[in-house]
Design a protein around this motif. Structure first.
Motif, short mmCIF file in Angstrom:
data_model
loop_
_atom_site.label_atom_id
_atom_site.label_comp_id
_atom_site.label_asym_id
_atom_site.label_seq_id
_atom_site.Cartn_x
_atom_site.Cartn_y
_atom_site.Cartn_z
N ASN A 75 50.90 45.11 38.60
CA ASN A 75 50.69 43.77 37.76
C ASN A 75 50.82 42.53 38.38
O ASN A 75 49.65 41.69 38.33
CB ASN A 75 51.71 43.71 36.45
CG ASN A 75 51.43 44.63 35.33
OD1 ASN A 75 50.19 45.49 35.29
ND2 ASN A 75 52.46 44.96 34.59
N ASP A 76 51.65 42.50 39.37
CA ASP A 76 51.48 41.28 40.25
C ASP A 76 50.29 41.39 41.27
O ASP A 76 49.93 40.20 41.54
CB ASP A 76 52.73 41.42 41.18
CG ASP A 76 53.02 40.26 42.20
OD1 ASP A 76 53.21 39.25 41.65
OD2 ASP A 76 52.93 40.53 43.45
N PHE A 77 49.90 42.39 41.42
CA PHE A 77 48.67 42.30 42.34
C PHE A 77 47.42 41.82 41.67
O PHE A 77 46.86 41.18 42.04
CB PHE A 77 48.30 43.96 42.91
CG PHE A 77 46.77 43.97 43.52
CD1 PHE A 77 46.42 43.55 44.70
CD2 PHE A 77 45.92 44.58 42.81
CE1 PHE A 77 45.20 43.72 45.29
CE2 PHE A 77 44.52 44.80 43.05
CZ PHE A 77 44.20 44.39 44.41
N TYR A 78 47.29 42.45 40.48
CA TYR A 78 46.35 42.18 39.46
C TYR A 78 46.25 40.56 39.16
O TYR A 78 45.09 39.95 39.04
CB TYR A 78 46.21 42.88 38.24
CG TYR A 78 45.58 44.19 38.17
CD1 TYR A 78 45.34 44.83 39.37
CD2 TYR A 78 45.23 44.76 37.07
CE1 TYR A 78 44.81 46.15 39.60
CE2 TYR A 78 44.76 46.33 36.91
CZ TYR A 78 44.43 46.67 38.33
OH TYR A 78 43.62 47.97 38.47
N LYS A 79 47.44 39.91 38.94
CA LYS A 79 47.82 38.71 38.61
C LYS A 79 47.10 37.76 39.71
O LYS A 79 46.24 36.87 39.55
CB LYS A 79 49.16 38.39 38.27
CG LYS A 79 49.46 36.79 37.75
CD LYS A 79 50.87 36.90 37.55
CE LYS A 79 51.40 37.85 36.63
NZ LYS A 79 53.08 37.64 36.09
N ARG A 80 47.58 37.95 40.91
CA ARG A 80 47.26 37.34 42.12
C ARG A 80 45.56 37.44 42.47
O ARG A 80 45.01 36.50 42.61
CB ARG A 80 48.01 37.82 43.36
CG ARG A 80 49.23 37.34 43.35
CD ARG A 80 50.03 37.56 44.51
NE ARG A 80 50.48 38.86 44.66
CZ ARG A 80 49.94 39.98 45.47
NH1 ARG A 80 48.92 39.84 46.31
NH2 ARG A 80 50.19 41.35 45.29
N GLU A 81 45.02 39.00 42.09
CA GLU A 81 43.62 39.00 42.29
C GLU A 81 42.92 38.29 41.14
O GLU A 81 41.70 37.89 41.50
CB GLU A 81 43.31 40.66 42.49
CG GLU A 81 43.82 41.21 43.89
CD GLU A 81 42.84 40.76 44.77
OE1 GLU A 81 41.82 40.93 44.83
OE2 GLU A 81 43.57 40.05 45.80
N ASN A 82 43.34 38.24 40.09
CA ASN A 82 42.65 37.65 38.99
C ASN A 82 42.29 36.38 39.16
O ASN A 82 41.36 35.50 38.65
CB ASN A 82 43.29 37.83 37.63
CG ASN A 82 43.15 39.35 37.10
OD1 ASN A 82 42.11 40.00 37.50
ND2 ASN A 82 43.90 39.78 36.43
N ILE A 83 43.41 35.60 39.76
CA ILE A 83 43.43 33.92 40.01
C ILE A 83 42.35 34.10 41.05
O ILE A 83 41.55 32.82 40.90
CB ILE A 83 44.78 33.79 40.59
CG1 ILE A 83 45.74 33.60 39.65
CG2 ILE A 83 44.69 32.15 41.25
CD1 ILE A 83 47.22 33.21 40.05
N VAL A 84 42.15 34.60 42.02
CA VAL A 84 41.16 34.60 43.00
C VAL A 84 39.72 34.96 42.39
O VAL A 84 38.96 33.98 42.56
CB VAL A 84 41.16 35.58 44.08
CG1 VAL A 84 40.11 35.59 45.15
CG2 VAL A 84 42.62 35.35 44.96
N MET A 85 39.83 35.96 41.43
CA MET A 85 38.40 36.16 40.76
C MET A 85 38.07 35.03 39.90
O MET A 85 36.75 34.75 39.78
CB MET A 85 38.55 37.50 40.08
CG MET A 85 38.63 38.77 40.95
SD MET A 85 36.90 38.73 42.01
CE MET A 85 35.65 38.94 40.64
N GLU A 86 38.72 34.53 39.31
CA GLU A 86 38.49 33.42 38.56
C GLU A 86 37.95 32.40 39.20
O GLU A 86 36.68 31.57 38.87
CB GLU A 86 39.80 32.94 37.74
CG GLU A 86 39.53 31.90 36.57
CD GLU A 86 40.69 31.31 36.00
OE1 GLU A 86 40.63 30.40 35.22
OE2 GLU A 86 41.75 31.97 35.95
N TYR A 87 38.48 31.85 40.48
CA TYR A 87 38.01 30.87 41.28
C TYR A 87 36.52 31.31 41.67
O TYR A 87 35.62 30.60 41.88
CB TYR A 87 38.84 30.67 42.68
CG TYR A 87 38.12 29.84 43.65
CD1 TYR A 87 38.17 28.41 43.42
CD2 TYR A 87 37.74 30.35 44.62
CE1 TYR A 87 37.78 27.67 44.41
CE2 TYR A 87 37.19 29.57 45.92
CZ TYR A 87 37.46 28.22 45.45
OH TYR A 87 36.70 27.33 46.60
N VAL A 88 36.39 32.62 42.15
CA VAL A 88 35.06 33.13 42.59
C VAL A 88 34.17 32.98 41.58
O VAL A 88 32.88 32.59 41.89
CB VAL A 88 35.30 34.58 43.18
CG1 VAL A 88 33.78 35.28 43.31
CG2 VAL A 88 36.04 34.76 44.41
#
Length: 488
Positions: free
Chosen positions: A429-442
């Motif tokens: 979940n922590d990984f997904y949370k961080r990756e989702n922030i990046v993906m939202e930016y992308v």
């Protein structure tokens, strides 16, 4: 009686767009004209039966995304086409919401060139073909194109050629056309380079997600945790450890992989429940299109199972009365939904805002005992390497389109202690949370690139790219040449 030939001045009056009808202001040495007035294309039909053994370059709608025309023999062509020439600009009239404009290139092998009749051909040897190409992609023109169509909707709509020929096009001097086309090409190529980087970022996200799940269910993600918490890795299995799967089980010999010593393999069906563990959605005789209404109780489809959780965007609906008839298929919080057909293996968990929904025949519901870590099981069925291997094995064959209840019940589960499951879920979940922030930016960058592309095109055809030379000869002289040439 011989019809009197129109003078160039008469043709010019017909071609020019009145000031009050001009879409927007352009530089003083530009003119607005109708697309028909600058299009010298004469439709030349082609019948495949006349040249069965000849090879052609075919500009078809399906080959547009490749950017390369098809090489086809006359006997392979099933319907009438039209001949086209180098530098003709092709505007797709079918489903005009998709921005498809194509310029005919020089034939590499001197084949005759033909195109689908779904293309409107624009030709003018006195104007810059790239300028026309980019104009037909501009947001202003696309809005016109989609505003007046035939058909019932979606892929069945078509632009009306008779309407299209009356649409306005701004005509700058010839040198300015070339400057605009060159600058637009340079700017859009930079946008495309940035878009490519975004696509690579998305692909790397998918690879990283697959990698984190692979590590999670091999025990690599919690190796250090186990070393520091040796007292927490035994027990809490909920089920009888005598039911474990071993590598000696032939059914699973090509699916299982090595687990940490404190883990075991179990089958999904080993996790007994007071209720039915796996349930397939109602069959078509119990629930079909005839039962769907505009609003009511949601019926979840495979399209509702997204990477970001459940979505009602592609749900159907039934009345409260019908939902009561199907009460055994009512969902509750913690249920795992698993796609059993088409995209087999897509899975989501039911949260509070989706309870009381029901699910269709393409989905199986997994209802585990509440004592278990439901999130852990969700991640197992979504992304573990064992799940992928197992689904590939049971869902095979050209005519096979899904898996059945028994096959899902026999799904192998890599199973650590309760405490380690919690740690694994927390790390994922922590990984997904961080990756989702990046993906939202992308994704925001991707939206901005689309807006930038539209802005470049819009400015180009308003003379706002800094390329216009106001002292160049007025484009009305060029338009006269075009009309004079076409009147011969």
């Amino acid at each position: 009686m011989v019809k009197k030939k129109k003078t160039v001045e008469e043709l010019l009056n017909e071609a020019l767009v009145p000031v009050e009808e001009q879409p927007y202001e352009v530089p003083e040495n530009w003119v607005w004209a109708s697309l028909k007035s600058i299009n010298s294309s004469k439709k030349r039909g082609f019948q495949p039966k006349d040249s069965l053994d000849e090879t052609f370059e075919l500009y078809s709608v399906p080959s547009y995304p490749t950017g390369i025309p098809e090489k086809v023999m006359g006997h392979e062509i099933g319907s009438s086409k039209q001949f086209v020439n180098e530098d003709n600009v092709l505007l797709c009239k079918i489903n005009p919401r998709i921005n498809r404009v194509w310029k005919v290139s020089k034939s590499q092998q001197n084949y005759r060139q033909i195109a689908s009749t779904e293309w409107i051909v624009v030709e003018n040897l006195k104007l810059n073909a790239d300028y026309i190409l980019y104009f037909l992609k501009v947001p202003f023109f696309r809005k016109l194109l989609t505003s007046n169509v035939t058909g019932v909707g979606g892929s069945l709509t078509r632009a009306r050629p008779k309407e299209v020929e009356n649409y306005p096009i701004p005509i700058p001097p010839l040198n300015e056309q070339k400057r605009i086309a060159d600058k637009v090409e340079r700017l859009l190529s930079k946008v495309d380079e940035a878009k490519k980087l975004i696509e690579e970022a998305k692909e790397s996200f998918e690879l990283r997600r697959a990698a984190i799940l692979d590590k999670a269910f091999r025990g690599e993600l919690t190796r250090e945790w186990r070393r520091k918490n040796s007292n927490s890795i035994e027990g809490n299995y909920y089920i009888n450890k005598d039911d474990v799967i071993t590598n000696e089980d032939e059914e699973y010999s090509d699916i299982l992989y090595a687990l940490p010593n404190s883990w075991n393999w179990f089958k999904l069906k080993d996790f007994e429940n007071d209720e039915q563990l796996v349930l397939t959605g109602p069959f078509g005789t119990s629930l079909g299109k005839k039962d769907f209404v505009n609003s009511g109780v949601p019926v979840l489809t495979i399209g509702c199972l997204t990477e970001n959780g459940l979505s009602l965007e592609k749900a159907n609906y039934v009345t409260e009365v019908k939902a009561k008839e199907l009460s055994k298929y009512q969902l509750r919080k913690g249920d795992i939904l698993f796609s059993r057909m088409a995209t087999v293996g897509r899975a989501s968990i039911v949260e509070s805002d989706h309870i009381n929904s029901i699910f269709n025949y393409h989905i199986m519901r997994v209802r585990l005992p509440q004592e278990l870590n439901i999130s852990y099981f969700l991640y197992v069925v979504k992304g573990s390497i064992s799940t992928k291997r197992y689904l590939k094995k049971v869902n095979h064959g050209a005519t096979r389109d899904g898996i059945n209840t028994n096959e899902l019940l026999n799904l192998p589960i890599p199973y650590p202690s309760f405490k380690e499951q919690e740690v694994i879920v927390e790390k994922i979940n922590d990984f997904y949370k961080r990756e989702n922030i990046v993906m939202e930016y992308v994704e925001n960058c991707e939206k901005k690139l689309l807006l930038l592309k539209q802005s470049i095109l819009s400015k180009a055809f308003k003379g706002e790219l800094g390329t216009n030379e106001p002292f160049e000869e007025n484009a009305i002289e060029l338009l006269k040449e075009v009309l004079q040439e076409q009147s011969r």
